[in-house]
Design a protein around this motif. Structure first.
Motif, PDB file in Angstrom:
ATOM      1  N   VAL A  82      10.945  -1.520  -9.627  1.00  0.00           N
ATOM      2  CA  VAL A  82      12.264  -1.384  -9.010  1.00  0.00           C
ATOM      3  C   VAL A  82      13.354  -1.935  -9.928  1.00  0.00           C
ATOM      4  N   ILE A  83      13.095  -3.059 -10.571  1.00  0.00           N
ATOM      5  CA  ILE A  83      14.063  -3.609 -11.523  1.00  0.00           C
ATOM      6  C   ILE A  83      14.313  -2.625 -12.664  1.00  0.00           C
ATOM      7  N   LYS A  84      13.272  -1.986 -13.137  1.00  0.00           N
ATOM      8  CA  LYS A  84      13.414  -0.983 -14.201  1.00  0.00           C
ATOM      9  C   LYS A  84      14.304   0.166 -13.736  1.00  0.00           C
ATOM     10  N   ILE A  85      14.073   0.640 -12.516  1.00  0.00           N
ATOM     11  CA  ILE A  85      14.868   1.745 -11.982  1.00  0.00           C
ATOM     12  C   ILE A  85      16.320   1.319 -11.789  1.00  0.00           C
ATOM     13  N   ARG A  86      16.511   0.173 -11.164  1.00  0.00           N
ATOM     14  CA  ARG A  86      17.873  -0.274 -10.850  1.00  0.00           C
ATOM     15  C   ARG A  86      18.667  -0.607 -12.113  1.00  0.00           C
ATOM     16  N   THR A  87      17.996  -1.180 -13.115  1.00  0.00           N
ATOM     17  CA  THR A  87      18.681  -1.507 -14.364  1.00  0.00           C
ATOM     18  C   THR A  87      19.199  -0.249 -15.041  1.00  0.00           C
ATOM     19  N   HIS A  88      18.425   0.828 -14.925  1.00  0.00           N
ATOM     20  CA  HIS A  88      18.846   2.100 -15.528  1.00  0.00           C
ATOM     21  C   HIS A  88      19.958   2.759 -14.718  1.00  0.00           C
ATOM     22  N   LYS A  89      19.884   2.647 -13.399  1.00  0.00           N
ATOM     23  CA  LYS A  89      20.782   3.403 -12.534  1.00  0.00           C
ATOM     24  C   LYS A  89      22.060   2.676 -12.155  1.00  0.00           C
ATOM     25  N   LEU A  90      22.031   1.344 -12.156  1.00  0.00           N
ATOM     26  CA  LEU A  90      23.148   0.593 -11.599  1.00  0.00           C
ATOM     27  C   LEU A  90      23.826  -0.279 -12.641  1.00  0.00           C
ATOM     28  N   PRO A  91      25.141  -0.272 -12.675  1.00  0.00           N
ATOM     29  CA  PRO A  91      25.872  -1.102 -13.638  1.00  0.00           C
ATOM     30  C   PRO A  91      25.867  -2.567 -13.239  1.00  0.00           C
TER      31      PRO A  91
ATOM     32  N   GLY B  63       1.711   5.203 -15.800  1.00  0.00           N
ATOM     33  CA  GLY B  63       0.251   5.120 -15.743  1.00  0.00           C
ATOM     34  C   GLY B  63      -0.266   3.956 -14.919  1.00  0.00           C
ATOM     35  N   ILE B  64       0.510   3.511 -13.951  1.00  0.00           N
ATOM     36  CA  ILE B  64       0.126   2.357 -13.134  1.00  0.00           C
ATOM     37  C   ILE B  64      -0.578   2.828 -11.867  1.00  0.00           C
ATOM     38  N   THR B  65      -1.757   2.320 -11.630  1.00  0.00           N
ATOM     39  CA  THR B  65      -2.521   2.658 -10.425  1.00  0.00           C
ATOM     40  C   THR B  65      -2.880   1.421  -9.608  1.00  0.00           C
ATOM     41  N   GLU B  66      -2.598   0.240 -10.148  1.00  0.00           N
ATOM     42  CA  GLU B  66      -2.816  -1.010  -9.418  1.00  0.00           C
ATOM     43  C   GLU B  66      -1.472  -1.466  -8.855  1.00  0.00           C
ATOM     44  N   TYR B  67      -1.421  -1.656  -7.555  1.00  0.00           N
ATOM     45  CA  TYR B  67      -0.154  -1.948  -6.907  1.00  0.00           C
ATOM     46  C   TYR B  67      -0.127  -3.374  -6.369  1.00  0.00           C
ATOM     47  N   THR B  68       0.666  -4.209  -7.011  1.00  0.00           N
ATOM     48  CA  THR B  68       0.864  -5.583  -6.568  1.00  0.00           C
ATOM     49  C   THR B  68       2.352  -5.792  -6.291  1.00  0.00           C
ATOM     50  N   PRO B  69       2.721  -6.829  -5.541  1.00  0.00           N
ATOM     51  CA  PRO B  69       4.150  -7.090  -5.323  1.00  0.00           C
ATOM     52  C   PRO B  69       4.908  -7.227  -6.638  1.00  0.00           C
ATOM     53  N   ASP B  70       4.281  -7.876  -7.629  1.00  0.00           N
ATOM     54  CA  ASP B  70       4.940  -8.077  -8.913  1.00  0.00           C
ATOM     55  C   ASP B  70       5.185  -6.757  -9.632  1.00  0.00           C
ATOM     56  N   ILE B  71       4.214  -5.855  -9.583  1.00  0.00           N
ATOM     57  CA  ILE B  71       4.366  -4.562 -10.244  1.00  0.00           C
ATOM     58  C   ILE B  71       5.450  -3.733  -9.567  1.00  0.00           C
ATOM     59  N   ILE B  72       5.483  -3.756  -8.235  1.00  0.00           N
ATOM     60  CA  ILE B  72       6.534  -3.006  -7.538  1.00  0.00           C
ATOM     61  C   ILE B  72       7.903  -3.591  -7.861  1.00  0.00           C
TER      62      ILE B  72
ATOM     63  N   THR C 125       0.839  -1.202   0.000  1.00  0.00           N
ATOM     64  CA  THR C 125       0.000   0.000   0.000  1.00  0.00           C
ATOM     65  C   THR C 125       0.871   1.248   0.000  1.00  0.00           C
ATOM     66  N   PRO C 126       0.439   2.289  -0.731  1.00  0.00           N
ATOM     67  CA  PRO C 126       1.190   3.539  -0.712  1.00  0.00           C
ATOM     68  C   PRO C 126       1.098   4.206   0.666  1.00  0.00           C
ATOM     69  N   PRO C 127       1.970   5.189   0.968  1.00  0.00           N
ATOM     70  CA  PRO C 127       2.875   5.838   0.021  1.00  0.00           C
ATOM     71  C   PRO C 127       4.126   5.010  -0.246  1.00  0.00           C
ATOM     72  N   PHE C 128       4.618   5.068  -1.491  1.00  0.00           N
ATOM     73  CA  PHE C 128       5.838   4.390  -1.876  1.00  0.00           C
ATOM     74  C   PHE C 128       6.995   5.382  -1.897  1.00  0.00           C
ATOM     75  N   TYR C 129       8.187   4.852  -1.926  1.00  0.00           N
ATOM     76  CA  TYR C 129       9.385   5.680  -2.079  1.00  0.00           C
ATOM     77  C   TYR C 129       9.209   6.564  -3.309  1.00  0.00           C
ATOM     78  N   LYS C 130       9.636   7.817  -3.226  1.00  0.00           N
ATOM     79  CA  LYS C 130       9.310   8.804  -4.254  1.00  0.00           C
ATOM     80  C   LYS C 130       9.686   8.350  -5.663  1.00  0.00           C
ATOM     81  N   GLN C 131      10.880   7.812  -5.832  1.00  0.00           N
ATOM     82  CA  GLN C 131      11.305   7.410  -7.165  1.00  0.00           C
ATOM     83  C   GLN C 131      10.454   6.270  -7.702  1.00  0.00           C
TER      84      GLN C 131
ATOM     85  N   GLN D 170       7.238   5.743  -6.786  1.00  0.00           N
ATOM     86  CA  GLN D 170       5.935   6.332  -7.103  1.00  0.00           C
ATOM     87  C   GLN D 170       5.986   7.157  -8.386  1.00  0.00           C
ATOM     88  N   ASP D 171       7.057   7.905  -8.575  1.00  0.00           N
ATOM     89  CA  ASP D 171       7.186   8.701  -9.801  1.00  0.00           C
ATOM     90  C   ASP D 171       7.192   7.812 -11.034  1.00  0.00           C
ATOM     91  N   THR D 172       7.894   6.690 -10.949  1.00  0.00           N
ATOM     92  CA  THR D 172       7.957   5.771 -12.087  1.00  0.00           C
ATOM     93  C   THR D 172       6.600   5.118 -12.335  1.00  0.00           C
TER      94      THR D 172
END
Length: 340
Positions: free
Chosen positions: A220-229, A207-216, A192-198, A200-202
């Motif tokens: 996070v994988i999308k964010i980390r893949t972009h940010k981390l080598p 356009g995601i409004t349904e929050y499941t463990p799989d979606i989160i 359940t929200p609130p989620f970490y800002k980054q 939630q922003d993603t």
């Protein structure tokens, strides 16, 4: 239990630096721990416990003792009710494998810790976490070998004294315990929200409004893949520095010059700020120094660009710390552990 001689540590560490371990042994059950410690005692050897090698450094001198590679496997459901499931997990299990399994079971509590490298047994040592979750939030207890009493013990959450990226295992009890199983409880259902800002922003951008463990987890994988080598391609230890904890007064002073700086309350008098932001504002993001490189997408990450010695890493680290100190009068600190 097979004890091997003169093993290259760089082959077991994601920074790909370090000399040799004089001895190394795989730990596949808790009795191996007791036997290995007895061997070390009989031969006058110091001991270091190594998991996935993602949060550990070794100097060029290596380790003149016995390195125990934690390989204990197994995940067991030990309790379940209508709201949650409690798991007992072998310390050698890969943390992300446990996260993946929990998501597949539609459980919440660790999905934001997706893609954190390393083992579950290492997670309590520095209270591993990311994007608003850390291991202490789901932690029940752990089982360990107490090298002082030469006995197997169980430690509760209170015993571990968790705080931000810290526990007794990095402080007063450094080197005393060898964790062999960790027990956590995960909740059934959706986060359940609130989620970490980054995060939630993603979610909002996608356009995601349904929050499941799989979606989160996917987010996070999308964010980390972009940010981390990827350490397999660019050797690194993930976040090399801890986020800084500063006083309320220091934060207010900084925000006069940098109104965009965010502070996250730790207690009434202290706030956590992004060390990556400090390094970036010091002009070091993407910068190469001493054969190391500050990652151009996440300034918390140091990449081994072409270094072949620990000395290069140490020089780069110390220079970064000094530059940040000179600019902001804040002393940042290393998060990664070192063999000693």
């Amino acid at each position: 239990m097979e004890i091997k001689n003169n093993i290259n540590l760089k082959d077991h560490l994601t920074m790909r630096l370090g000399g040799q371990a004089k001895y190394m042994v795989e730990i596949n059950c808790k009795e191996d721990i007791k036997n290995a410690y007895q061997y070390a005692e009989d031969h006058g050897l110091k001991v270091f416990i190594l998991g996935g090698g993602s949060n550990t450094l070794a100097t060029d001198k290596g380790f003149d003792g016995l390195v125990m590679l934690m390989k204990i496997k197994g995940t067991e459901v030990i309790a379940e009710d209508e709201d949650s499931i409690t798991f007992k997990i072998g310390a050698g299990e890969i943390l992300d494998d446990i996260v993946k399994k929990s998501v597949e079971m539609h459980l919440t509590g660790i999905e934001a810790m997706s893609m954190i490298p390393g083992t579950i047994g290492a997670a309590p040592v520095q209270n591993v976490g990311a994007y608003g979750q850390d291991i202490s939030q789901t932690f029940v207890s752990l089982e360990a070998y107490d090298t002082n009493t030469k006995s197997f013990v169980t430690l509760s959450k209170d015993d571990c004294q968790f705080s931000y990226r810290h526990s007794i295992f990095r402080g007063s009890a450094w080197g005393r315990y060898v964790i062999h199983h960790v027990t956590i409880t995960l909740k059934k259902g959706n986060p359940t929200p609130p989620f970490y800002k980054q995060v939630q922003d993603t979610l909002t951008q996608d356009g995601i409004t349904e929050y499941t463990p799989d979606i989160i987890r996917e987010t996070v994988i999308k964010i980390r893949t972009h940010k981390l080598p990827d350490p397999e391609i660019n050797p690194n230890c993930g976040s090399f520095f801890k986020n800084a904890i500063i006083s309320k007064e220091k934060l207010a002073s900084l925000q006069k010059d940098y109104p965009e700086l965010k502070g996250f309350k730790v207690d009434e008098d202290h706030y956590k700020i992004s060390t990556g932001w400090l390094i970036d504002k010091a002009g070091l993001k993407g910068h190469k120094l001493h054969q190391m490189k500050v990652h151009d997408r996440n300034a918390l990450v140091l990449i081994n660009d072409c270094a072949t010695s620990y000395e290069s890493l140490a020089e780069a680290r110390d220079e970064i710390i000094q530059i940040v100190k000179d600019k902001f009068d804040i002393t940042i600190s290393q998060e990664v552990l070192e063999m000693s």
